[in-house]
Design an enzyme around this catalytic site. Structure first.
Site, PDB file in Angstrom:
ATOM      1  N   HIS A  20      -0.307  11.219  36.533  1.00  0.00           N
ATOM      2  CA  HIS A  20       0.653  12.263  36.381  1.00  0.00           C
ATOM      3  C   HIS A  20       0.510  13.819  36.955  1.00  0.00           C
ATOM      4  CE1 HIS A  20       3.297   9.651  33.974  1.00  0.00           C
ATOM      5  NE2 HIS A  20       2.347   9.048  33.913  1.00  0.00           N
ATOM      6  N   ASP A  22       0.770  14.367  40.014  1.00  0.00           N
ATOM      7  CA  ASP A  22       1.431  14.683  41.146  1.00  0.00           C
ATOM      8  C   ASP A  22       2.617  15.788  41.412  1.00  0.00           C
ATOM      9  OD1 ASP A  22       3.055  12.667  39.916  1.00  0.00           O
ATOM     10  OD2 ASP A  22       3.140  11.588  42.090  1.00  0.00           O
ATOM     11  N   GLY A 110       5.908  -4.897  39.613  1.00  0.00           N
ATOM     12  CA  GLY A 110       5.840  -4.456  38.285  1.00  0.00           C
ATOM     13  C   GLY A 110       4.335  -4.456  37.753  1.00  0.00           C
ATOM     14  N   GLY A 112       2.327  -2.256  38.644  1.00  0.00           N
ATOM     15  CA  GLY A 112       1.598  -0.819  38.818  1.00  0.00           C
ATOM     16  C   GLY A 112       0.901  -0.628  40.256  1.00  0.00           C
ATOM     17  N   LEU A 113       1.511  -1.510  41.176  1.00  0.00           N
ATOM     18  CA  LEU A 113       0.717  -1.051  42.238  1.00  0.00           C
ATOM     19  C   LEU A 113       1.477  -0.462  43.580  1.00  0.00           C
ATOM     20  CD1 LEU A 113      -1.275  -4.304  42.592  1.00  0.00           C
ATOM     21  CD2 LEU A 113      -2.132  -2.131  41.747  1.00  0.00           C
ATOM     22  N   SER A 114       2.695   0.162  42.974  1.00  0.00           N
ATOM     23  CA  SER A 114       3.640   0.750  43.781  1.00  0.00           C
ATOM     24  C   SER A 114       4.191  -0.226  44.810  1.00  0.00           C
ATOM     25  CB  SER A 114       2.804   1.886  44.683  1.00  0.00           C
ATOM     26  OG  SER A 114       2.191   2.798  43.863  1.00  0.00           O
ATOM     27  N   ASP A 174       2.641   7.539  45.297  1.00  0.00           N
ATOM     28  CA  ASP A 174       2.457   6.419  45.774  1.00  0.00           C
ATOM     29  C   ASP A 174       2.791   6.521  47.413  1.00  0.00           C
ATOM     30  OD1 ASP A 174       2.150   6.156  43.163  1.00  0.00           O
ATOM     31  OD2 ASP A 174       4.163   5.237  42.992  1.00  0.00           O
ATOM     32  N   TYR A 224       8.226   7.144  31.564  1.00  0.00           N
ATOM     33  CA  TYR A 224       7.871   8.196  32.573  1.00  0.00           C
ATOM     34  C   TYR A 224       8.887   9.296  32.683  1.00  0.00           C
ATOM     35  CZ  TYR A 224       6.374   9.302  37.255  1.00  0.00           C
ATOM     36  OH  TYR A 224       5.790  10.151  38.303  1.00  0.00           O
TER      37      TYR A 224
END
Ligand code: GLA
Length: 363
Positions: A20, A22, A110, A112-114, A174, A224
């Site tokens: 968080h 970025d 989904g 969380g690996l972009s 990402d 988010y």
């Protein structure tokens, strides 16, 4: 005239540390992983009325879409990515031709690996390349496909799609990881200078593993956007443009939750600096401690953990991890663990290694 077909691959990412940070113009240390999204683009002749169209098919989701190149209409869900990339490329003055797009790859959604950023980047590269009259010089993102747009421009364009078409107010982490990744390399990203510095990441028998919490992660529908708004409120209360400039004493006087959010960001930027030093001095035990400190801060100050994420972190720690933490936007997805050579990760984990960034593929 357009080349007849063009293919591109864009990887997902792991973020070693710097969560968080970025959109708060701070620091992060991601790397590209081997898994990613592949887009194959084929030129489509205009219809009888001369109208150019784009059709897209995602085999994994068995989802199709078709829309005109001119005045691309908005759409919900997965369709927003393809439409957004086509529209934003044209808005940036990049030629796009009528095309049929096949979307595939081996990156779970989904987790969380972009997968979103990987899809955006692969679409952008394949479409830019397809419209390029000189034909493909495959294998590198430094080919003609980005003569006029550099990789940072592509990252920004993809992030605009995420913000304006998909509705997730995400930053550039990402997309930068996907576009700049390289084997055995983590990327120290400074989001204020928009500077990307390669940092060698040699695991030497240590392992970095992911464990899915079992909770699906989606930035647009999680907390988010709320966290991003809280950080913006903290900036407004402090009278600074970004939390990068925030003063520790002033932050301590903020009301909650803004104080907690800002304290996480200040600490996390410092942990990224220390993690770079740990990699440079090959001090992987220290990296483990920093992962644990990052997790505690994300759980207690940024408050984006969940019981399922905590259970996943605990299962890695019980197996002897030197460090483990939630990764990415939070509220589910995968957790990251670092294991010394003498420990074995628990069942259900997958190993990850820093791998090549986005590139064109040979036909
Ligand atoms: C998601 C977003 C990124 C970044 C991370 C948290 O992955 O897409 O822009 O904010 O969460 O570090």
């Amino acid at each position: 005239m357009s080349s007849e077909s063009s293919s591109a691959f864009a990887p997902g990412r792991v973020n070693l540390i710097g969560e968080h940070t970025d959109y708060n113009l701070g620091l992060a240390l991601p790397f590209a992983i081997a898994e990613g999204v592949t887009v194959r683009a084929h030129g489509l002749e205009p219809g009888p009325s001369g109208e150019e169209r784009v059709s897209a098919y995602a085999a994994d989701l068995d989802q199709r879409d078709e829309f005109p190149l001119a005045d691309v209409p908005a759409a919900e869900g997965g369709r927003a990515f393809v439409r957004g990339i086509v529209a934003e490329l044209q808005r940036a003055g990049v030629p796009v031709v009528g095309s049929s797009l096949e979307i595939g790859g081996n990156l779970p959604q989904g987790a969380g690996l972009s997968s979103s950023a990987a899809l955006e980047v692969a679409l952008a590269l394949a479409l830019i390349d397809l419209a390029n009259p000189r034909g493909a010089e495959a294998g590198t993102v430094e080919s003609h496909a980005i003569d006029e747009l550099d990789r940072m421009d592509i990252a920004r364009l993809c992030s605009r799609v995420e913000n304006e078409w998909v509705g997730a107010q995400t930053g550039l982490l990402d997309q930068i990881a996907s576009l700049y990744g390289a084997p055995d390399t983590a990327l120290c990203v400074d989001f204020r200078a928009l500077d990307v510095r390669p940092v060698p990441l040699h695991l030497e028998g240590w392992r970095l593993v992911l464990l899915h919490s079992g909770e699906r992660h989606a930035n647009a529908s999680s907390g988010y956007n709320q966290r991003r708004a809280e950080c913006a409120r903290a900036c407004a209360l402090l009278g600074v443009d970004s939390l990068r400039e925030a003063d520790q004493d002033a932050v301590a006087r903020l009301p909650d939750p803004e104080r907690l959010r800002a304290q996480h960001i200040l600490g996390e930027n410092e942990r990224v600096r220390e993690a770079v030093t740990a990699l440079e001095t090959e001090d992987l035990p220290r990296l483990g401690e920093l992962l644990n400190a990052s997790h505690a801060s994300l759980r207690d100050l940024f408050q984006i953990s969940t019981p399922a994420v905590e259970a996943a972190v605990q299962s890695l720690m019980r197996a002897g991890a030197s460090g483990a933490r939630l990764m990415g936007g939070g509220f589910g997805g995968s957790v990251l663990g670092l294991f010394a050579p003498e420990f074995s990760p628990p069942p259900g984990t997958r190993d990850v290694r820093p791998s090549a960034g986005a590139h064109l593929l040979h036909a």
